[in-house]
Design a protein around this motif. Sequence first.
Motif, PDB file in Angstrom:
ATOM      1  N   LEU A   1      -7.195   8.830   4.012  1.00 26.27           N
ATOM      2  CA  LEU A   1      -6.497   7.581   3.693  1.00 26.27           C
ATOM      3  C   LEU A   1      -6.201   7.498   2.203  1.00 26.27           C
ATOM      4  N   GLU A   2      -7.206   7.819   1.396  1.00 22.26           N
ATOM      5  CA  GLU A   2      -7.024   7.806  -0.062  1.00 22.26           C
ATOM      6  C   GLU A   2      -5.957   8.810  -0.479  1.00 22.26           C
TER       7      GLU A   2
ATOM      8  N   VAL B   1      -2.339   7.411   0.677  1.00 19.37           N
ATOM      9  CA  VAL B   1      -1.917   6.230  -0.067  1.00 19.37           C
ATOM     10  C   VAL B   1      -1.800   6.540  -1.558  1.00 19.37           C
TER      11      VAL B   1
ATOM     12  N   GLY C   1       1.598   6.322  -3.695  1.00 20.68           N
ATOM     13  CA  GLY C   1       1.681   5.407  -4.829  1.00 20.68           C
ATOM     14  C   GLY C   1       2.142   6.105  -6.095  1.00 20.68           C
TER      15      GLY C   1
ATOM     16  N   SER D   1       2.408  11.426   3.306  1.00 20.94           N
ATOM     17  CA  SER D   1       2.495  10.552   2.131  1.00 20.94           C
ATOM     18  C   SER D   1       3.949  10.321   1.735  1.00 20.94           C
TER      19      SER D   1
ATOM     20  N   ILE E   1       5.273   7.511   3.856  1.00 22.98           N
ATOM     21  CA  ILE E   1       4.775   6.218   3.380  1.00 22.98           C
ATOM     22  C   ILE E   1       5.498   5.814   2.107  1.00 22.98           C
TER      23      ILE E   1
ATOM     24  N   SER F   1       7.250   2.184   1.866  1.00 28.32           N
ATOM     25  CA  SER F   1       6.289   1.139   1.508  1.00 28.32           C
ATOM     26  C   SER F   1       6.055   1.038   0.014  1.00 28.32           C
TER      27      SER F   1
ATOM     28  N   LEU G   1       3.299  -0.291  -0.984  1.00 31.79           N
ATOM     29  CA  LEU G   1       1.852  -0.032  -1.018  1.00 31.79           C
ATOM     30  C   LEU G   1       1.034  -1.144  -1.677  1.00 31.79           C
TER      31      LEU G   1
ATOM     32  N   LEU H   1      -2.027  -1.555   0.730  1.00 33.43           N
ATOM     33  CA  LEU H   1      -2.925  -0.412   0.878  1.00 33.43           C
ATOM     34  C   LEU H   1      -3.546   0.055  -0.426  1.00 33.43           C
ATOM     35  N   ALA H   2      -3.030  -0.407  -1.570  1.00 40.56           N
ATOM     36  CA  ALA H   2      -3.584   0.043  -2.850  1.00 40.56           C
ATOM     37  C   ALA H   2      -5.052  -0.320  -2.972  1.00 40.56           C
TER      38      ALA H   2
ATOM     39  N   SER I   1      -7.215   1.921  -0.912  1.00 43.98           N
ATOM     40  CA  SER I   1      -7.442   3.209  -1.562  1.00 43.98           C
ATOM     41  C   SER I   1      -8.573   3.117  -2.570  1.00 43.98           C
TER      42      SER I   1
ATOM     43  N   CYS J   1      -9.359  -0.504   8.810  1.00 49.02           N
ATOM     44  CA  CYS J   1      -9.148   0.948   8.753  1.00 49.02           C
ATOM     45  C   CYS J   1     -10.337   1.703   9.330  1.00 49.02           C
TER      46      CYS J   1
END
Length: 594
Positions: free
Chosen positions: A165-166, A169, A173, A412, A415, A419, A421, A424-425, A428, A551
């Motif tokens: 996930l990290e 995202v 980003g 990624s 995404i 997005s 983000l 989701l930031a 992360s 999540c």
Amino acid sequence: MAAATDGGGGDGDGRRSYWRWSKADFFPEPSFRSWSAYRSALSATGPRLRDRLLHRSDSAAELRALPRQSEHGLRRCLNWWDLVWLGFGSVVGTGIFVLTGQEARFNSGPAIPLAYAAAGLSALLSVFCYAEFAVEIPSAGGSFSYLRVELGDFVAFLAAGNILLEALVGAAGLGRSWTSYFATLLDRDPDSLRIHAPALADGFNLLDPIAVVVLLTCSTITIFGTRHTSTLNWLTSLLSVAVIAFIIAAGFAHAAVSNLTPFFPYGARGVFQAAAVVYWAYTGFDMIATLAEETKNPARDIPLGLVGSMSAITVVYCVMALVLVMMQRYDQLDPNAAYSVAFASVGMKWAKYLVALGALKGMTTGLLVGALGQGRYTTQIARAHMIPPYFALVHPKTGTPIYATLLVSISSACIAFFSSLDVLASVSSISTLFIFMLVAIALLVRRYYSRDITQRSNQFKLVAFLVLIVGSSIGISACWNSASDGWIGFALTVPLWFLSTLGLTVFVPQQRAPKVWGVPLVPWLPSLSIATNLFLMGSLGYQAFVRFGICTLVMLIYYVLFGVHATYDTDQEQNDFETAKVGTGISGGSVGQR
């Protein structure tokens, strides 16, 4: 577990072709061979889940058994010089340019260098833990492998989900930020290079094809070889050094000591609030630990690369922050473009282009090193069959995990295309801190517990003290981030943390000493790492924990439906393989006890 052979489509040496695509490559486990087999596996979910909760891997499995899943090995081609610059490239990105002005203006004031020092200290505590593990278990899995060995399969799976996930995202980003800074370099609005799609919802209606191109380009570079990527990274990092040197030299030339008064306009609480935010500027160092399998001499190179680069980065960040608040009063800083506006205020308007170029270069190397590390994380997770083992395959010529790298980069890129983000930031950030906290706990378990050696009474003491350390750390974070300014909560939680760590020191004997390099002052530094990571997690707010919980729930559903059965089957096949070897008198390569 050896590489499979194929009668056709091979590469001429008896191995199967790398470029293949079949159900057996994605779902080779017995539980997925048919729908009836899968229904049977689901009916046994309870016993299998209990088995996975208790199962712990060992160093030999992570270093010898699992890499065989890749059919070809990763190439050992890096030294300490490469790791130092890879650490620099992975960490020094947009954080220092974006966050410094924002936090100095609204939270810390001229004390922003202290916020960077506090965040750097917390990061260094995690770096120490990572360095010891990387020396002892030089695996491509990084924290995933460390947790699988010390805390078991289930905790490692939660870490694996958060790592992926990290990775998704974080890379997305950075890709979006790259587009914004590139527009700034062209003297245009940050969103001017994006495509507006009114039919889509807010936050997803600014399409970013440039971010997609940048992400795929960086991943393509890493696919062609780790050695080439490392050389490109340290050569381009010289540009960052030049930009930083200019900022420091020109900034001090226009500095005024009077701008440092008042030094603590928002008090100590503001400094620590700023530290929780600027900690993001230090993230990325964990990617270096995943390169241990490709390092020529991990015992020497990993500590030098990790500790050396992070120590230097902490000093650089503190000096850059000091330069900013000495050039311009903190209450006049621009929170969005602090360095550019500060230089303009002293008559150097053209410097904004140099700052934008430095940030753009930092993001590019961050994406390069991130693609390297994320591909290695994903490879080890696939080797353990927590995701399909197809993504564990290493290309025989490039020596890189092409499928794993493409999985992360394409995901990624999707995404990043849609997005912004914003939501989701925070997920992360909390995922990163959660993993760092688990690694510190695993380090204490490694030092104080050894299978079949540690007495049961000492096991109970270890668990009790760890629970108290974690609990008191959560209490300290809750007290600090609550609306109350009372001291009673701290009077209870801080002594409890201290006494718990002292109790672990006095009443539980260490069972293992590091062979080459280890964390100093155990258990105090790992315990402090647990406390600081939980402290920073607490600053992220209620919504971040809600999103983190959602999540995690999704990850658990996946684990029950797929992960637990795939890893259970793989472990049973490995046990049968070892039993057969013992029965036939074959030696070598066995998976020994820790």
